[in-house]
Design a protein around this motif. Structure first.
Motif, PDB file in Angstrom:
ATOM      1  N   TYR A 119      15.459 -14.981  -4.196  1.00 54.04           N
ATOM      2  CA  TYR A 119      14.614 -13.787  -4.337  1.00 54.04           C
ATOM      3  C   TYR A 119      15.150 -12.640  -3.483  1.00 54.04           C
ATOM      4  N   GLN A 120      15.019 -11.451  -3.992  1.00 60.43           N
ATOM      5  CA  GLN A 120      15.253 -10.253  -3.191  1.00 60.43           C
ATOM      6  C   GLN A 120      13.935  -9.989  -2.466  1.00 60.43           C
ATOM      7  N   VAL A 121      13.941 -10.104  -1.163  1.00 59.33           N
ATOM      8  CA  VAL A 121      12.719  -9.980  -0.363  1.00 59.33           C
ATOM      9  C   VAL A 121      12.737  -8.647   0.378  1.00 59.33           C
ATOM     10  N   THR A 122      11.664  -7.885   0.238  1.00 55.41           N
ATOM     11  CA  THR A 122      11.581  -6.554   0.847  1.00 55.41           C
ATOM     12  C   THR A 122      10.241  -6.380   1.547  1.00 55.41           C
ATOM     13  N   TRP A 123      10.284  -5.853   2.753  1.00 56.01           N
ATOM     14  CA  TRP A 123       9.071  -5.588   3.544  1.00 56.01           C
ATOM     15  C   TRP A 123       8.881  -4.070   3.634  1.00 56.01           C
ATOM     16  N   ILE A 124       7.677  -3.605   3.274  1.00 52.62           N
ATOM     17  CA  ILE A 124       7.337  -2.181   3.386  1.00 52.62           C
ATOM     18  C   ILE A 124       6.146  -2.070   4.337  1.00 52.62           C
ATOM     19  N   ASP A 125       6.333  -1.371   5.436  1.00 54.11           N
ATOM     20  CA  ASP A 125       5.346  -1.424   6.525  1.00 54.11           C
ATOM     21  C   ASP A 125       4.624  -0.104   6.736  1.00 54.11           C
ATOM     22  N   ASN A 126       3.308  -0.197   6.878  1.00 51.90           N
ATOM     23  CA  ASN A 126       2.495   0.936   7.325  1.00 51.90           C
ATOM     24  C   ASN A 126       1.594   0.484   8.458  1.00 51.90           C
ATOM     25  N   ASN A 127       2.150  -0.321   9.345  1.00 50.56           N
ATOM     26  CA  ASN A 127       1.404  -0.837  10.489  1.00 50.56           C
ATOM     27  C   ASN A 127       2.349  -0.861  11.674  1.00 50.56           C
ATOM     28  N   SER A 128       2.120  -1.735  12.603  1.00 49.86           N
ATOM     29  CA  SER A 128       2.934  -1.766  13.820  1.00 49.86           C
ATOM     30  C   SER A 128       4.037  -2.803  13.762  1.00 49.86           C
ATOM     31  N   GLY A 129       4.550  -3.095  12.556  1.00 52.54           N
ATOM     32  CA  GLY A 129       5.661  -4.026  12.424  1.00 52.54           C
ATOM     33  C   GLY A 129       5.227  -5.383  11.909  1.00 52.54           C
ATOM     34  N   CYS A 130       6.213  -6.224  11.647  1.00 48.54           N
ATOM     35  CA  CYS A 130       5.955  -7.519  11.006  1.00 48.54           C
ATOM     36  C   CYS A 130       5.869  -8.667  11.995  1.00 48.54           C
ATOM     37  N   LYS A 131       5.949  -8.386  13.295  1.00 48.16           N
ATOM     38  CA  LYS A 131       5.820  -9.411  14.339  1.00 48.16           C
ATOM     39  C   LYS A 131       6.864 -10.525  14.173  1.00 48.16           C
ATOM     40  N   GLY A 132       8.054 -10.137  13.714  1.00 43.08           N
ATOM     41  CA  GLY A 132       9.160 -11.085  13.586  1.00 43.08           C
ATOM     42  C   GLY A 132       9.288 -11.730  12.226  1.00 43.08           C
ATOM     43  N   ALA A 133       8.266 -11.604  11.362  1.00 39.83           N
ATOM     44  CA  ALA A 133       8.282 -12.304  10.073  1.00 39.83           C
ATOM     45  C   ALA A 133       9.323 -11.760   9.111  1.00 39.83           C
ATOM     46  N   CYS A 134       9.719 -10.505   9.289  1.00 41.06           N
ATOM     47  CA  CYS A 134      10.639  -9.883   8.322  1.00 41.06           C
ATOM     48  C   CYS A 134      11.983  -9.518   8.950  1.00 41.06           C
ATOM     49  N   ASP A 135      12.305 -10.107  10.078  1.00 36.49           N
ATOM     50  CA  ASP A 135      13.500  -9.690  10.816  1.00 36.49           C
ATOM     51  C   ASP A 135      14.808  -9.865  10.047  1.00 36.49           C
ATOM     52  N   ARG A 136      14.826 -10.796   9.099  1.00 34.32           N
ATOM     53  CA  ARG A 136      16.101 -11.114   8.434  1.00 34.32           C
ATOM     54  C   ARG A 136      16.077 -10.780   6.944  1.00 34.32           C
ATOM     55  N   VAL A 137      15.146  -9.928   6.529  1.00 35.74           N
ATOM     56  CA  VAL A 137      15.098  -9.498   5.127  1.00 35.74           C
ATOM     57  C   VAL A 137      15.131  -7.973   5.071  1.00 35.74           C
ATOM     58  N   GLU A 138      15.260  -7.447   3.862  1.00 35.19           N
ATOM     59  CA  GLU A 138      15.332  -5.997   3.677  1.00 35.19           C
ATOM     60  C   GLU A 138      14.020  -5.331   4.101  1.00 35.19           C
ATOM     61  N   GLN A 139      14.147  -4.262   4.879  1.00 30.25           N
ATOM     62  CA  GLN A 139      12.981  -3.471   5.263  1.00 30.25           C
ATOM     63  C   GLN A 139      13.133  -2.075   4.666  1.00 30.25           C
ATOM     64  N   PHE A 140      12.239  -1.773   3.765  1.00 28.09           N
ATOM     65  CA  PHE A 140      12.325  -0.533   3.010  1.00 28.09           C
ATOM     66  C   PHE A 140      12.108   0.672   3.926  1.00 28.09           C
ATOM     67  N   LYS A 141      13.020   1.610   3.879  1.00 30.85           N
ATOM     68  CA  LYS A 141      12.879   2.837   4.663  1.00 30.85           C
ATOM     69  C   LYS A 141      12.092   3.854   3.838  1.00 30.85           C
ATOM     70  N   ILE A 142      10.919   4.184   4.313  1.00 29.18           N
ATOM     71  CA  ILE A 142      10.054   5.106   3.573  1.00 29.18           C
ATOM     72  C   ILE A 142      10.651   6.510   3.617  1.00 29.18           C
ATOM     73  N   PRO A 143      10.847   7.132   2.455  1.00 21.67           N
ATOM     74  CA  PRO A 143      11.473   8.466   2.408  1.00 21.67           C
ATOM     75  C   PRO A 143      10.694   9.498   3.233  1.00 21.67           C
ATOM     76  N   GLU A 144      11.419  10.435   3.771  1.00 20.87           N
ATOM     77  CA  GLU A 144      10.821  11.498   4.598  1.00 20.87           C
ATOM     78  C   GLU A 144       9.777  12.284   3.811  1.00 20.87           C
ATOM     79  N   SER A 145      10.024  12.480   2.536  1.00 25.18           N
ATOM     80  CA  SER A 145       9.085  13.245   1.712  1.00 25.18           C
ATOM     81  C   SER A 145       7.722  12.553   1.632  1.00 25.18           C
ATOM     82  N   LEU A 146       7.716  11.231   1.577  1.00 19.99           N
ATOM     83  CA  LEU A 146       6.453  10.489   1.534  1.00 19.99           C
ATOM     84  C   LEU A 146       5.759  10.509   2.893  1.00 19.99           C
ATOM     85  N   GLN A 147       6.544  10.489   3.949  1.00 24.81           N
ATOM     86  CA  GLN A 147       5.953  10.565   5.287  1.00 24.81           C
ATOM     87  C   GLN A 147       5.270  11.919   5.493  1.00 24.81           C
TER      88      GLN A 147
END
Length: 546
Positions: A317-345
């Protein structure tokens, strides 16, 4: 007394330590004594005598400790540290009803600037001035009487013996009462400031602080994805990890206010009896992804062992983490973490905090970037800010503040019960909207078999029994902090190829479940096989392999 006289006020170390012990033992722990009084069977004079004895025991214990560690050259620095620690610990216990535990220290160590800002309030400032700054000024203003080392030793020896006799005498007289109360209410010690903070910090660093340079342990190395027909669409599962949502406030579970108007119209599976692994994000999130059940959870092991996302990735599986909190507490350290575009921020964020609508747009942006011929199965985790307190009002755009009046401050203890509940319920109403739009987005994603699984990390107290927020020790945590919402949605394409699985899950809608079920069940739903999948907690195994 004029300021110049205060500055030249000279007192003995004996008197200094006694006054400090009274301040620490009495004035910082009023709520503790109120709790003791509520637990004692006495009334009238007997009740007064017992509470007086409790106050003397705590103050005398602090005095005993001070007489050991506080000397002429250490007295002021030690006193200031204790006043600062005790003052802020007392604020948390007194104003929010939150117990100081190692888990709370862990939460503090893993927090971010936005969460710290949410706790700041004018109530905290006023408290800090009166309970920290003012006593610190007094400490700096006095002069300690100069005494020889032998004089100090003699006086300390006498005072230690007397205070010990006083403590043991009162404990002996009221032994039955103290024993009965503390045996059944072991959490009481976590209300005594600053002892609670000192003990919790020490326990955190001894048992919970992440160990450095630990080798990563492989887990589920045999994980493989079952082969499917070439005509079958690949799977795309969206796992939404909620924040601070409690099941009893979901109208899907019978709550009288309509907090789930949109989800109630979707074809979902709602599970009404689900419990969390912990009462704080720092525990629940790594626990639910670790593969360890709550009762056997080892956070040190979880911190350096592969988990659910690693296994799904290994299986294809392609695994991706998208975060709007204070991080994944280590659960997503070795998978893709989606970088939210500046325009959405820029669209969704203000002062470092973002509404959860950013997760919808991020998922849409992620899906839009995929090739229409893409055949790789995908697991996407969305981590909400959800109903994170105490600033519930900051989690909700204006148009979703349907329940009024609301609590428009993070000093929630100053709001009425109605205002506080309305603000919390509005945050759940917004989560209802978020999940509804995510489901509609997945309905329109036709190149995959799509599904959505939502569950909160833990619940929340909103003043019940004088408790606010979350993080209470699990053994004594109220259901508001451990009873969480959980629901699933499956597309027609998914149900077409896994009809029995969906029917199996539907049969368990009212069963007692927990976050222990997430790890094995989601792997089974994703057609991943491994020897580490515990069939006992696999919701699909329950009826497919009785």
């Amino acid at each position: 007394m004029p300021p110049q006289e205060i500055k030249t006020k000279t007192i003995s170390l004996f008197a200094f330590n006694l006054m400090l012990a009274i301040w620490l033992g009495v004035f910082l722990n009023i709520v503790f004594y109120e709790k003791i009084q509520a637990l004692t069977p006495y009334t009238g004079i007997k009740s007064g005598l017992f509470i007086t004895a409790s106050v003397i025991v705590v103050a005398a214990t602090y005095y005993f400790i001070l007489q050991i560690f506080s000397w002429t050259w250490t007295a002021k620095p030690l006193a200031i540290v204790l006043v600062v620690m005790g003052g802020f610990a007392s604020y948390v216990v007194t104003s929010l009803g939150v117990l100081i535990t190692p888990d709370q220290i862990q939460n503090l160590m893993q927090t971010d600037i936005a969460e710290v800002r949410d706790i700041w309030s004018w109530d905290l400032v006023v408290w800090g001035l009166g309970m920290v700054v003012l006593p610190t000024i007094v400490i700096l203003s006095v002069t300690l009487k100069s005494e020889s080392f032998l004089q100090q030793i003699w006086k300390k020896a006498v005072s230690l013996v007397l205070s010990l006799l006083l403590i043991t005498g009162l404990l002996f007289i009221f032994y039955v009462d103290f024993s009965a109360i503390f045996r059944e209410n072991r959490d009481l010690k976590e209300m005594i400031s600053p002892q609670n903070l000192i003990a919790s910090v020490a326990s955190y660093y001894k048992h919970k602080a992440p160990k450095q340079n630990l080798a990563l342990l492989s887990y589920g190395e045999d994980a493989i994805m079952q082969a499917k027909s070439v005509s079958t669409l690949p799977k795309l599962m969206v796992l939404v990890v909620g924040e601070t949502a409690r099941a009893e406030s979901f109208s899907l579970n019978g709550y009288e206010k309509e907090t789930n108007p949109k989800l109630s119209k979707q074809d979902i599976l709602n599970f009404s009896q689900v419990s969390s692994c912990g009462t704080a994000t720092a525990v629940s999130v790594p626990c639910m992804f670790s593969g360890m059940p709550r009762k056997a959870y080892d956070e040190q092991l979880a911190s350096h062992r592969e988990g659910l996302l690693d296994i799904a990735k290994r299986a294809g599986y392609q695994v991706t983490w998208i975060d709007n909190n204070s991080g994944c507490k280590g659960a997503c350290d070795r998978v893709e973490q989606f970088k939210i575009p500046e325009s959405l921020q820029q669209k969704w964020c203000n002062e470092g905090e973002c509404f959860d609508g950013i997760l919808i747009d991020s998922l849409k942006a992620y899906l839009a970037a995929l090739d229409q011929k893409d055949k790789q199965p995908r697991l996407i985790v969305l981590h909400q800010i959800g109903s994170h307190g105490p600033a519930y009002y900051r989690r909700v755009p204006p148009q979703f503040k349907v329940f009024n009046p609301t609590c428009e401050t993070n000093a929630i203890q100053g709001c009425t019960r109605e205002q506080l509940i309305n603000s919390y319920d509005n945050s759940l109403l917004y989560t209802d909207h978020i999940l509804d739009v995510l489901i509609k987005t997945l309905k329109n994603t036709t190149q995959y078999q799509t599904a959505l699984w939502y569950l909160s990390d833990h619940g929340e107290s909103t003043g019940e029994s004088g408790m606010y927020l979350h993080g209470a020790p699990y053994a004594i945590a109220p259901t508001q902090q451990t009873h969480i919402p959980m629901l699933m949605w499956f597309s027609d394409a998914w149900k077409q190829h896994a009809k029995k699985q969906v029917q199996c899950l539907a049969q368990q809608a009212k069963d007692e479940l927990s976050q222990d079920n997430l790890f094995p069940t989601i792997l089974s739903l994703l057609d991943i096989k491994s020897k580490i999948i515990n069939p006992k907690n696999d919701m699909l195994d329950t009826c497919l392999n009785p």
